[in-house]
Design an enzyme around this catalytic site. Structure first.
Site, PDB file in Angstrom:
ATOM      1  N   HIS A  34       0.832  -1.358   0.047  1.00  0.00           N
ATOM      2  CA  HIS A  34       0.165   0.144  -0.024  1.00  0.00           C
ATOM      3  C   HIS A  34       0.928   1.255  -0.250  1.00  0.00           C
ATOM      4  O   HIS A  34       2.135   1.021   0.065  1.00  0.00           O
ATOM      5  CB  HIS A  34      -0.937  -0.074   1.227  1.00  0.00           C
ATOM      6  CG  HIS A  34      -0.197  -0.338   2.600  1.00  0.00           C
ATOM      7  ND1 HIS A  34       0.500   0.722   3.005  1.00  0.00           N
ATOM      8  CD2 HIS A  34      -0.440  -1.397   3.407  1.00  0.00           C
ATOM      9  CE1 HIS A  34       0.996   0.152   4.105  1.00  0.00           C
ATOM     10  NE2 HIS A  34       0.770  -1.054   4.392  1.00  0.00           N
ATOM     11  N   HIS A  37       4.224   1.309   2.315  1.00  0.00           N
ATOM     12  CA  HIS A  37       5.282   0.543   1.662  1.00  0.00           C
ATOM     13  C   HIS A  37       5.830   1.579   0.496  1.00  0.00           C
ATOM     14  O   HIS A  37       6.935   1.609   0.407  1.00  0.00           O
ATOM     15  CB  HIS A  37       4.986  -0.686   1.147  1.00  0.00           C
ATOM     16  CG  HIS A  37       4.047  -1.581   2.040  1.00  0.00           C
ATOM     17  ND1 HIS A  37       2.919  -2.030   1.913  1.00  0.00           N
ATOM     18  CD2 HIS A  37       4.977  -2.283   2.957  1.00  0.00           C
ATOM     19  CE1 HIS A  37       2.659  -2.945   2.901  1.00  0.00           C
ATOM     20  NE2 HIS A  37       3.749  -3.097   3.586  1.00  0.00           N
ATOM     21  N   LYS A 148       5.410   3.740  11.331  1.00  0.00           N
ATOM     22  CA  LYS A 148       4.117   3.115  11.698  1.00  0.00           C
ATOM     23  C   LYS A 148       4.436   1.967  12.724  1.00  0.00           C
ATOM     24  O   LYS A 148       3.732   1.644  13.670  1.00  0.00           O
ATOM     25  CB  LYS A 148       3.403   2.492  10.630  1.00  0.00           C
ATOM     26  CG  LYS A 148       2.678   1.351  10.916  1.00  0.00           C
ATOM     27  CD  LYS A 148       1.189   1.743  10.702  1.00  0.00           C
ATOM     28  CE  LYS A 148       0.177   0.525  11.116  1.00  0.00           C
ATOM     29  NZ  LYS A 148       0.537  -0.764  10.632  1.00  0.00           N
TER      30      LYS A 148
HETATM   31  P1  AMP Z   1       4.997  -5.023   6.534  1.00  0.00           P
HETATM   32  O1  AMP Z   1       4.925  -5.400   5.133  1.00  0.00           O
HETATM   33  O2  AMP Z   1       3.746  -4.816   7.453  1.00  0.00           O
HETATM   34  O3  AMP Z   1       5.871  -5.798   7.426  1.00  0.00           O
HETATM   35  O4  AMP Z   1       5.564  -3.530   6.427  1.00  0.00           O
HETATM   36  C1  AMP Z   1       6.748  -3.397   5.909  1.00  0.00           C
HETATM   37  C2  AMP Z   1       7.313  -1.967   6.003  1.00  0.00           C
HETATM   38  O5  AMP Z   1       6.584  -1.114   5.720  1.00  0.00           O
HETATM   39  C3  AMP Z   1       7.759  -1.812   7.575  1.00  0.00           C
HETATM   40  O6  AMP Z   1       8.832  -1.067   7.735  1.00  0.00           O
HETATM   41  C4  AMP Z   1       6.644  -0.847   8.105  1.00  0.00           C
HETATM   42  O7  AMP Z   1       6.900   0.035   9.128  1.00  0.00           O
HETATM   43  C5  AMP Z   1       6.351  -0.073   6.767  1.00  0.00           C
HETATM   44  N1  AMP Z   1       4.810   0.500   6.718  1.00  0.00           N
HETATM   45  C6  AMP Z   1       3.709  -0.475   6.842  1.00  0.00           C
HETATM   46  N2  AMP Z   1       2.719   0.442   6.955  1.00  0.00           N
HETATM   47  C7  AMP Z   1       3.140   1.800   7.060  1.00  0.00           C
HETATM   48  C8  AMP Z   1       2.511   2.989   7.011  1.00  0.00           C
HETATM   49  N3  AMP Z   1       1.267   3.153   7.017  1.00  0.00           N
HETATM   50  N4  AMP Z   1       3.265   4.124   6.690  1.00  0.00           N
HETATM   51  C9  AMP Z   1       4.558   4.084   6.558  1.00  0.00           C
HETATM   52  N5  AMP Z   1       5.225   2.799   6.628  1.00  0.00           N
HETATM   53  C10 AMP Z   1       4.642   1.376   6.950  1.00  0.00           C
END
Ligand code: AMP
Length: 284
Positions: A34, A37, A148
């Site tokens: 999203h 990412h 986040k």
């Molecule tokens: P995930 O796929 O949930 O493991 O997230 C991968 C990376 O994206 C991690 O470093 C998260 O902190 C970052 N991330 C997820 N959601 C957000 C968001 N809403 N804003 C900024 N970074 C995000």
């Protein structure tokens, strides 16, 4: 853009780039991308090449968590990555990452024992281990993580420092939906009614942030106001509301310096997190 699933293929590409003296920016994800990412991917564009890993890491899920139901859509993710100038997607299987047996872990003290570490006891061991492995495979100059997941960001920075890993870690601001809800792959679990109820997280965060900005320095008062806001929503169940020192994750009584106010709240069965920092530069 290349999509590869073996460690050897990543190594071959990385070797070629390094031979040419090019820098590598790396964004580890679990996919179902999203705008949160994508903001990290765009930030990584400051390097010569951008690598994104898409791996739903079994090691960071507890036995009763959502490993099986976690949303996955590689085709959609690949299209988004291509649009955002990613050079390489690494999409390994669990077997490629962990083989038939696996005995080595990165286990961190103190920072992992608080906040999400209390309700998810194996989570950060899984995160640190997989991120250390990914750093060893991709050999990035810079890696990008979202504020986040503020505790995760602090833990990764600490791991890099403690273990002398040769890269820099950059924290990027939280990306939100128009109505305030922090973007998350897990938002897809929410029913329309729960989606509305989930706004209580950002409302609570914005309330706490406004109090801190208006000069309130009593952490307990801010915590109470944030808690009351969440409790006003019948579908919400609090896991934690805490105000901690950004570097130690230990609770503070007074707001001063780099402080993190973090919440985890169940909306129905879905556990969501959100936070604010009193000094966002400290979280970068
Ligand atoms: P995930 O796929 O949930 O493991 O997230 C991968 C990376 O994206 C991690 O470093 C998260 O902190 C970052 N991330 C997820 N959601 C957000 C968001 N809403 N804003 C900024 N970074 C995000």
């Amino acid at each position: 853009m290349k999509i590869v699933s073996t460690i050897e293929e990543v190594r071959a590409q990385v070797r070629a780039w390094k031979t040419e003296g090019n820098t590598i920016g790396f964004v580890p994800t679990m996919g179902y991308l999203h705008e949160g990412h994508l903001s990290l991917i765009d930030a990584a564009g400051e390097n010569d090449h951008v690598v994104v890993s898409i791996f739903v890491n079994p090691m960071q899920f507890g036995p009763n968590e959502d490993l099986a139901s976690y949303p996955r859509d590689l085709e959609r993710d690949a299209a988004l990555c291509k649009k955002h100038n990613v050079d390489l997607i690494f999409h390994p299987t669990p077997e490629e990452m962990y083989g038939e047996s696996f005995y080595s872990y990165v286990d961190m003290d103190v920072l992992t024992k608080e906040l999400c570490g209390l309700s998810r006891p194996v989570h950060f061991r899984g995160v640190c281990t997989v991120v250390a492995k990914l750093f060893n495979i991709v050999l990035p100059d810079k890696a990008y993580f979202g504020q986040k997941d503020a505790q995760q960001l602090a833990i990764i920075k600490r791991m890099v420092k403690d273990l002398n890993m040769p890269l820099t870690v950059t924290g990027c601001p939280i990306v939100r939906e128009k109505d305030g809800l922090a973007k998350s792959s897990r938002n897809t679990y929410l029913s329309p009614e729960e989606r509305k109820a989930a706004l209580v997280l950002s409302r609570s965060v914005f309330l706490g942030k406004a109090m801190a900005e208006q000069g309130e320095t009593n952490a307990e008062k801010i915590k109470e106001a944030m808690t009351a806001e969440i409790k006003s929503e019948p579908l919400a169940r609090i896991d934690y509301v805490k105000i901690v020192d950004l570097k130690t994750m230990q609770q503070v009584k007074t707001i001063q310096g780099g402080v993190l106010a973090a919440i985890a709240v169940y909306i129905g069965k879905t556990r969501l997190i959100d936070n604010f920092m009193t000094d966002e530069n400290e979280g970068k």
